[in-house]
Scaffold this motif. Structure first.
Motif, PDB file in Angstrom:
ATOM      1  N   GLN A 272       2.187  -2.340   4.263  1.00  0.00           N
ATOM      2  CA  GLN A 272       0.857  -2.647   3.741  1.00  0.00           C
ATOM      3  C   GLN A 272       0.868  -2.789   2.225  1.00  0.00           C
ATOM      4  O   GLN A 272       0.166  -3.645   1.669  1.00  0.00           O
ATOM      5  CB  GLN A 272      -0.134  -1.568   4.173  1.00  0.00           C
ATOM      6  CG  GLN A 272      -0.441  -1.604   5.664  1.00  0.00           C
ATOM      7  CD  GLN A 272      -1.342  -0.467   6.105  1.00  0.00           C
ATOM      8  OE1 GLN A 272      -1.297   0.639   5.540  1.00  0.00           O
ATOM      9  NE2 GLN A 272      -2.162  -0.694   7.112  1.00  0.00           N
TER      10      GLN A 272
ATOM     11  N   ALA B 119       7.839  -7.701   3.784  1.00  0.00           N
ATOM     12  CA  ALA B 119       7.052  -6.948   4.764  1.00  0.00           C
ATOM     13  C   ALA B 119       7.491  -7.296   6.176  1.00  0.00           C
ATOM     14  O   ALA B 119       7.599  -6.412   7.051  1.00  0.00           O
ATOM     15  CB  ALA B 119       5.566  -7.250   4.584  1.00  0.00           C
TER      16      ALA B 119
ATOM     17  N   SER C  66       0.353  -9.330  11.048  1.00  0.00           N
ATOM     18  CA  SER C  66      -0.419  -9.513   9.815  1.00  0.00           C
ATOM     19  C   SER C  66       0.363 -10.236   8.725  1.00  0.00           C
ATOM     20  O   SER C  66      -0.130 -11.183   8.105  1.00  0.00           O
ATOM     21  CB  SER C  66      -0.898  -8.159   9.289  1.00  0.00           C
ATOM     22  OG  SER C  66      -1.549  -8.304   8.049  1.00  0.00           O
ATOM     23  N   ALA C  67       1.597  -9.800   8.463  1.00  0.00           N
ATOM     24  CA  ALA C  67       2.382 -10.409   7.392  1.00  0.00           C
ATOM     25  C   ALA C  67       2.741 -11.859   7.713  1.00  0.00           C
ATOM     26  O   ALA C  67       2.842 -12.700   6.816  1.00  0.00           O
ATOM     27  CB  ALA C  67       3.649  -9.597   7.125  1.00  0.00           C
TER      28      ALA C  67
ATOM     29  N   ASN D 137      -0.299 -13.783   6.760  1.00  0.00           N
ATOM     30  CA  ASN D 137      -0.421 -13.898   5.311  1.00  0.00           C
ATOM     31  C   ASN D 137       0.605 -14.871   4.736  1.00  0.00           C
ATOM     32  O   ASN D 137       0.295 -15.664   3.841  1.00  0.00           O
ATOM     33  CB  ASN D 137      -0.271 -12.525   4.664  1.00  0.00           C
ATOM     34  CG  ASN D 137      -1.483 -11.645   4.925  1.00  0.00           C
ATOM     35  OD1 ASN D 137      -2.574 -12.133   5.161  1.00  0.00           O
ATOM     36  ND2 ASN D 137      -1.284 -10.339   4.887  1.00  0.00           N
ATOM     37  N   ARG D 138       1.842 -14.801   5.255  1.00  0.00           N
ATOM     38  CA  ARG D 138       2.863 -15.730   4.763  1.00  0.00           C
ATOM     39  C   ARG D 138       2.488 -17.169   5.125  1.00  0.00           C
ATOM     40  O   ARG D 138       2.745 -18.102   4.345  1.00  0.00           O
ATOM     41  CB  ARG D 138       4.241 -15.374   5.310  1.00  0.00           C
ATOM     42  CG  ARG D 138       5.348 -16.229   4.702  1.00  0.00           C
ATOM     43  CD  ARG D 138       6.743 -15.638   4.894  1.00  0.00           C
ATOM     44  NE  ARG D 138       7.183 -15.648   6.271  1.00  0.00           N
ATOM     45  CZ  ARG D 138       8.391 -15.247   6.681  1.00  0.00           C
ATOM     46  NH1 ARG D 138       9.263 -14.785   5.775  1.00  0.00           N
ATOM     47  NH2 ARG D 138       8.729 -15.277   7.952  1.00  0.00           N
TER      48      ARG D 138
ATOM     49  N   ARG E   6      -6.988  -7.345   3.374  1.00  0.00           N
ATOM     50  CA  ARG E   6      -7.611  -8.618   3.083  1.00  0.00           C
ATOM     51  C   ARG E   6      -8.985  -8.430   2.457  1.00  0.00           C
ATOM     52  O   ARG E   6      -9.392  -9.210   1.621  1.00  0.00           O
ATOM     53  CB  ARG E   6      -7.666  -9.468   4.357  1.00  0.00           C
ATOM     54  CG  ARG E   6      -6.279  -9.901   4.812  1.00  0.00           C
ATOM     55  CD  ARG E   6      -6.366 -10.822   6.001  1.00  0.00           C
ATOM     56  NE  ARG E   6      -6.665 -10.090   7.209  1.00  0.00           N
ATOM     57  CZ  ARG E   6      -5.757  -9.616   8.031  1.00  0.00           C
ATOM     58  NH1 ARG E   6      -4.484  -9.768   7.755  1.00  0.00           N
ATOM     59  NH2 ARG E   6      -6.097  -8.990   9.137  1.00  0.00           N
TER      60      ARG E   6
ATOM     61  N   SER F 213      -4.684  -3.745   8.518  1.00  0.00           N
ATOM     62  CA  SER F 213      -4.422  -4.997   7.829  1.00  0.00           C
ATOM     63  C   SER F 213      -5.686  -5.629   7.293  1.00  0.00           C
ATOM     64  O   SER F 213      -5.661  -6.337   6.315  1.00  0.00           O
ATOM     65  CB  SER F 213      -3.700  -5.957   8.761  1.00  0.00           C
ATOM     66  OG  SER F 213      -4.507  -6.241   9.885  1.00  0.00           O
TER      67      SER F 213
ATOM     68  N   ARG G 228       6.980 -11.314  -1.136  1.00  0.00           N
ATOM     69  CA  ARG G 228       6.447 -10.006  -0.726  1.00  0.00           C
ATOM     70  C   ARG G 228       6.147  -9.993   0.771  1.00  0.00           C
ATOM     71  O   ARG G 228       6.448  -9.024   1.462  1.00  0.00           O
ATOM     72  CB  ARG G 228       5.185  -9.667  -1.514  1.00  0.00           C
ATOM     73  CG  ARG G 228       5.347  -9.542  -3.027  1.00  0.00           C
ATOM     74  CD  ARG G 228       6.226  -8.374  -3.449  1.00  0.00           C
ATOM     75  NE  ARG G 228       7.632  -8.710  -3.408  1.00  0.00           N
ATOM     76  CZ  ARG G 228       8.240  -9.481  -4.319  1.00  0.00           C
ATOM     77  NH1 ARG G 228       7.554 -10.003  -5.328  1.00  0.00           N
ATOM     78  NH2 ARG G 228       9.541  -9.716  -4.223  1.00  0.00           N
ATOM     79  N   PHE G 229       5.545 -11.059   1.268  1.00  0.00           N
ATOM     80  CA  PHE G 229       5.241 -11.115   2.697  1.00  0.00           C
ATOM     81  C   PHE G 229       6.528 -11.147   3.525  1.00  0.00           C
ATOM     82  O   PHE G 229       6.596 -10.555   4.605  1.00  0.00           O
ATOM     83  CB  PHE G 229       4.381 -12.348   3.016  1.00  0.00           C
ATOM     84  CG  PHE G 229       3.028 -12.321   2.367  1.00  0.00           C
ATOM     85  CD1 PHE G 229       2.298 -11.141   2.264  1.00  0.00           C
ATOM     86  CD2 PHE G 229       2.471 -13.485   1.838  1.00  0.00           C
ATOM     87  CE1 PHE G 229       1.043 -11.114   1.667  1.00  0.00           C
ATOM     88  CE2 PHE G 229       1.219 -13.469   1.242  1.00  0.00           C
ATOM     89  CZ  PHE G 229       0.506 -12.278   1.149  1.00  0.00           C
TER      90      PHE G 229
ATOM     91  N   GLU H  21       2.264  -6.172   1.482  1.00  0.00           N
ATOM     92  CA  GLU H  21       1.273  -7.215   1.756  1.00  0.00           C
ATOM     93  C   GLU H  21       0.220  -7.270   0.652  1.00  0.00           C
ATOM     94  O   GLU H  21      -0.220  -8.349   0.237  1.00  0.00           O
ATOM     95  CB  GLU H  21       0.609  -6.972   3.109  1.00  0.00           C
ATOM     96  CG  GLU H  21       1.514  -7.296   4.289  1.00  0.00           C
ATOM     97  CD  GLU H  21       0.749  -7.379   5.592  1.00  0.00           C
ATOM     98  OE1 GLU H  21      -0.050  -8.327   5.745  1.00  0.00           O
ATOM     99  OE2 GLU H  21       0.937  -6.499   6.449  1.00  0.00           O
TER     100      GLU H  21
END
Length: 207
Positions: free
Chosen positions: A69, A94, A103-104, A107-108, A5, A1, A90-91, A72
């Motif tokens: 991935q 995922a 990880s997602a 990110n979200r 980033r 992940s 998208r998140f 993400e």
């Protein structure tokens, strides 16, 4: 992940709808663990994170992990272009594929925060911390992000707790925030500011 980033941070793509340099700095680094606001040197890789996310990724089916991935990455690119709605979508996709991967959620949370949905962002960060069991890059990023939100909300004790945990994972940024939250340090800074102000304006002392 973390590769996801760092790809975002190294990107030189057109900023799209994000108009200001500050917006770009936020989006380019927001997906880097422990470096949520702007390009802060040396903050993206914790020295000792108590176990990396890459190790836990080995537990997932390789094909499914690759799909997640990719989603993400698409979310990161959407956020970079200013399309936060697409980034959240998208998140979310995922997360549907691998809901137990933190990880997602992290990110979200960042995309939701940029949209102004602080409650939703905090819920995602809580989930990321729980799923990561407080270890690895994902936990470090979530704790720093949540600590910053708490601090902006005036919840200094909750912020201090998260920064302490993140500092234990190697975050220099969290250690800096802890120093800023230290009442004695704040008092010293205020006294220094007053002293310098008097030096700049001698007439203040006479009055």
């Amino acid at each position: 992940s973390s590769d996801l980033r760092s790809h975002s941070a190294d990107s030189s793509r057109n900023p799209g709808k994000m108009a200001t340099p500050n917006d770009q700095a936020v989006l380019q680094s927001i997906f880097n663990p422990c470096s949520p606001f702007g390009d802060l040197p040396g903050l993206d890789v914790p020295e000792d994170n108590g176990g990396g996310d890459e190790e836990s990724d080995q537990d997932y089916d390789p094909k499914l992990l690759k799909s997640v991935q990719d989603l993400e990455l698409k979310g990161v690119l959407a956020a970079e272009s200013g399309d936060l709605d697409a980034a959240v979508e998208r998140f979310s996709e995922a997360i549907q594929l691998l809901p137990e991967r933190p990880s997602a959620h992290n990110n979200r949370a960042q995309a939701l925060r940029l949209q102004g949905n602080i409650t939703g962002a905090l819920e995602e960060l809580d989930t990321a911390v729980a799923l990561s069991r407080g270890k690895g890059h994902a936990a470090c990023q979530a704790l720093v992000q949540r600590g910053l939100i708490y601090r902006l909300q005036g919840q200094d004790e909750a912020a201090r707790e998260d920064f302490q945990r993140a500092a234990g994972l190697g975050s220099q940024f969290a250690r800096h925030q802890l120093a800023l939250l230290n009442p004695y340090a704040a008092l010293c800074n205020r006294m220094l500011s007053e002293m310098f102000e008097k030096l700049r304006n001698p007439s203040v002392q006479k009055s």
